[in-house]
Scaffold this motif. Structure first.
Motif, PDB file in Angstrom:
ATOM      1  N   GLY A   1       0.871  -1.004   0.023  1.00  0.00           N
ATOM      2  CA  GLY A   1       0.535   0.098  -0.159  1.00  0.00           C
ATOM      3  C   GLY A   1       1.066   1.112  -0.111  1.00  0.00           C
ATOM      4  N   LEU A   2       1.625   1.322   0.798  1.00  0.00           N
ATOM      5  CA  LEU A   2       3.256   2.512   0.518  1.00  0.00           C
ATOM      6  C   LEU A   2       3.354   3.049  -0.538  1.00  0.00           C
ATOM      7  CD1 LEU A   2       3.554   4.888   2.742  1.00  0.00           C
ATOM      8  CD2 LEU A   2       5.715   3.045   3.288  1.00  0.00           C
ATOM      9  N   ILE A   3       4.160   1.476  -0.796  1.00  0.00           N
ATOM     10  CA  ILE A   3       5.065   1.383  -2.598  1.00  0.00           C
ATOM     11  C   ILE A   3       3.333   2.236  -3.468  1.00  0.00           C
ATOM     12  CG2 ILE A   3       5.633   0.215  -4.756  1.00  0.00           C
ATOM     13  CD1 ILE A   3       7.197  -1.887  -2.571  1.00  0.00           C
ATOM     14  N   MET A   4       2.364   1.804  -3.523  1.00  0.00           N
ATOM     15  CA  MET A   4       1.675   2.263  -4.545  1.00  0.00           C
ATOM     16  C   MET A   4       1.062   3.516  -4.628  1.00  0.00           C
ATOM     17  SD  MET A   4       0.562   0.198  -6.674  1.00  0.00           S
ATOM     18  CE  MET A   4      -0.107   0.938  -7.770  1.00  0.00           C
ATOM     19  N   PHE A   5       1.307   4.054  -2.644  1.00  0.00           N
ATOM     20  CA  PHE A   5       0.554   5.320  -2.713  1.00  0.00           C
ATOM     21  C   PHE A   5       1.443   6.473  -3.169  1.00  0.00           C
ATOM     22  CE2 PHE A   5       1.904   9.491   0.180  1.00  0.00           C
ATOM     23  CZ  PHE A   5       1.126   9.567  -0.211  1.00  0.00           C
ATOM     24  N   GLY A   6       3.316   6.405  -2.792  1.00  0.00           N
ATOM     25  CA  GLY A   6       4.705   6.804  -3.734  1.00  0.00           C
ATOM     26  C   GLY A   6       4.742   6.996  -4.927  1.00  0.00           C
ATOM     27  N   ALA A   7       3.704   5.352  -5.558  1.00  0.00           N
ATOM     28  CA  ALA A   7       4.083   5.782  -7.398  1.00  0.00           C
ATOM     29  C   ALA A   7       2.795   6.567  -7.686  1.00  0.00           C
ATOM     30  CB  ALA A   7       3.957   4.370  -7.599  1.00  0.00           C
ATOM     31  N   ARG A   8       1.646   6.279  -7.298  1.00  0.00           N
ATOM     32  CA  ARG A   8       0.339   7.499  -7.901  1.00  0.00           C
ATOM     33  C   ARG A   8       1.670   8.467  -7.099  1.00  0.00           C
ATOM     34  NH1 ARG A   8      -2.545   3.618  -5.545  1.00  0.00           N
ATOM     35  NH2 ARG A   8      -3.482   4.660  -3.475  1.00  0.00           N
ATOM     36  N   ARG A   9       1.645   9.035  -6.497  1.00  0.00           N
ATOM     37  CA  ARG A   9       2.167  10.781  -6.312  1.00  0.00           C
ATOM     38  C   ARG A   9       3.049  10.630  -7.097  1.00  0.00           C
ATOM     39  NH1 ARG A   9      -1.887  10.420  -4.179  1.00  0.00           N
ATOM     40  NH2 ARG A   9      -2.262  11.823  -5.950  1.00  0.00           N
ATOM     41  N   GLU A  10       4.211   9.837  -7.265  1.00  0.00           N
ATOM     42  CA  GLU A  10       4.945  10.155  -7.935  1.00  0.00           C
ATOM     43  C   GLU A  10       4.519  10.331  -9.754  1.00  0.00           C
ATOM     44  OE1 GLU A  10       8.921  11.260  -9.360  1.00  0.00           O
ATOM     45  OE2 GLU A  10       8.413  10.543  -7.640  1.00  0.00           O
ATOM     46  N   VAL A  11       3.327   9.635  -9.767  1.00  0.00           N
ATOM     47  CA  VAL A  11       3.876  10.047 -11.581  1.00  0.00           C
ATOM     48  C   VAL A  11       2.546  10.750 -11.736  1.00  0.00           C
ATOM     49  CG1 VAL A  11       2.036   8.379 -13.105  1.00  0.00           C
ATOM     50  CG2 VAL A  11       3.714   7.040 -11.763  1.00  0.00           C
ATOM     51  N   VAL A  12       1.713  11.149 -11.238  1.00  0.00           N
ATOM     52  CA  VAL A  12       0.727  11.946 -10.679  1.00  0.00           C
ATOM     53  C   VAL A  12       0.961  13.500 -10.690  1.00  0.00           C
ATOM     54  CG1 VAL A  12      -1.430  13.384 -10.206  1.00  0.00           C
ATOM     55  CG2 VAL A  12      -1.743  10.233 -10.051  1.00  0.00           C
ATOM     56  N   GLU A  13       2.370  13.821  -8.905  1.00  0.00           N
ATOM     57  CA  GLU A  13       2.610  14.773  -9.477  1.00  0.00           C
ATOM     58  C   GLU A  13       3.844  15.601  -9.235  1.00  0.00           C
ATOM     59  OE1 GLU A  13       0.766  15.770  -5.095  1.00  0.00           O
ATOM     60  OE2 GLU A  13      -0.684  14.718  -5.929  1.00  0.00           O
ATOM     61  N   GLY A  14       4.716  14.314  -9.790  1.00  0.00           N
ATOM     62  CA  GLY A  14       6.164  14.389 -10.303  1.00  0.00           C
ATOM     63  C   GLY A  14       6.994  14.104  -8.834  1.00  0.00           C
ATOM     64  N   LYS A  15       6.430  13.571  -8.010  1.00  0.00           N
ATOM     65  CA  LYS A  15       7.686  14.381  -6.071  1.00  0.00           C
ATOM     66  C   LYS A  15       6.980  12.791  -5.677  1.00  0.00           C
ATOM     67  CE  LYS A  15       4.934  17.890  -4.094  1.00  0.00           C
ATOM     68  NZ  LYS A  15       5.371  17.524  -2.948  1.00  0.00           N
ATOM     69  N   TYR A  16       6.846  12.741  -4.384  1.00  0.00           N
ATOM     70  CA  TYR A  16       6.612  11.457  -3.626  1.00  0.00           C
ATOM     71  C   TYR A  16       6.678  12.584  -2.267  1.00  0.00           C
ATOM     72  CZ  TYR A  16       6.797   8.230  -0.029  1.00  0.00           C
ATOM     73  OH  TYR A  16       6.242   7.087   0.852  1.00  0.00           O
TER      74      TYR A  16
END
Length: 152
Positions: free
Chosen positions: A81-96
């Motif tokens: 869950g933590l990895i998916m959260f981080g990946a979504r933020r990175e893809v959508v917003e360009g930052k963790y």
């Protein structure tokens, strides 16, 4: 609550949203007795209109924020869950984002923010209606969606 519990107009009713970087949708779905479909549609529209005009009350707003924060915390509790959260933020917003930042962002949302977005989102001029059932008269349902009084 109004559609199913108080008025008994459907077997089920639920809503969900789909959010993308540049678009999204809010969906309300209901399993309705075909003989009561007009009343179900107008009641759903009335409830969305009330939300757009008045927004939630303070208690409902706080309950929703607490639910969202609790759901988020449970979602990032395990490594996947933590990895998916981080990946979504990175893809959508360009930052963790750190999870604490996400919780702070939820806390920063005000009831006025919710009311503003509700007014923008639940605009009947941009709404769509999809119906599955034994219906032939699209104009009848277009009138219901437009808020125009329909005579049977």
């Amino acid at each position: 609550t109004e559609v199913r519990e108080r008025r008994g107009l459907c077997y089920y009713v639920h809503s969900h949203h789909d959010a993308y970087q540049d678009a999204g949708s809010v969906v309300v779905a209901a399993g309705v007795d075909t003989s009561r479909i007009d009343l179900a549609i107008t009641t759903i529209i009335e409830e969305l209109t009330k939300l757009a005009n008045d927004g939630p009350d303070d208690a409902e707003f706080q309950k929703a924020k607490n639910y969202l924060k609790g759901k988020f915390v449970l979602g990032v509790e395990d490594p996947r869950g933590l990895i998916m959260f981080g990946a979504r933020r990175e893809v959508v917003e360009g930052k963790y984002w750190e999870p604490a930042e996400a919780l702070a962002a939820i806390d920063a949302v005000t009831i006025d923010d919710v009311r503003r977005v509700a007014r923008e989102t639940f605009d009947l001029q941009t709404a769509n209606l999809a119906i599955v059932g034994p219906y032939e008269d699209a104009a009848h349902f277009e009138q219901l969606l437009s808020g125009v009084a329909v005579t049977a």
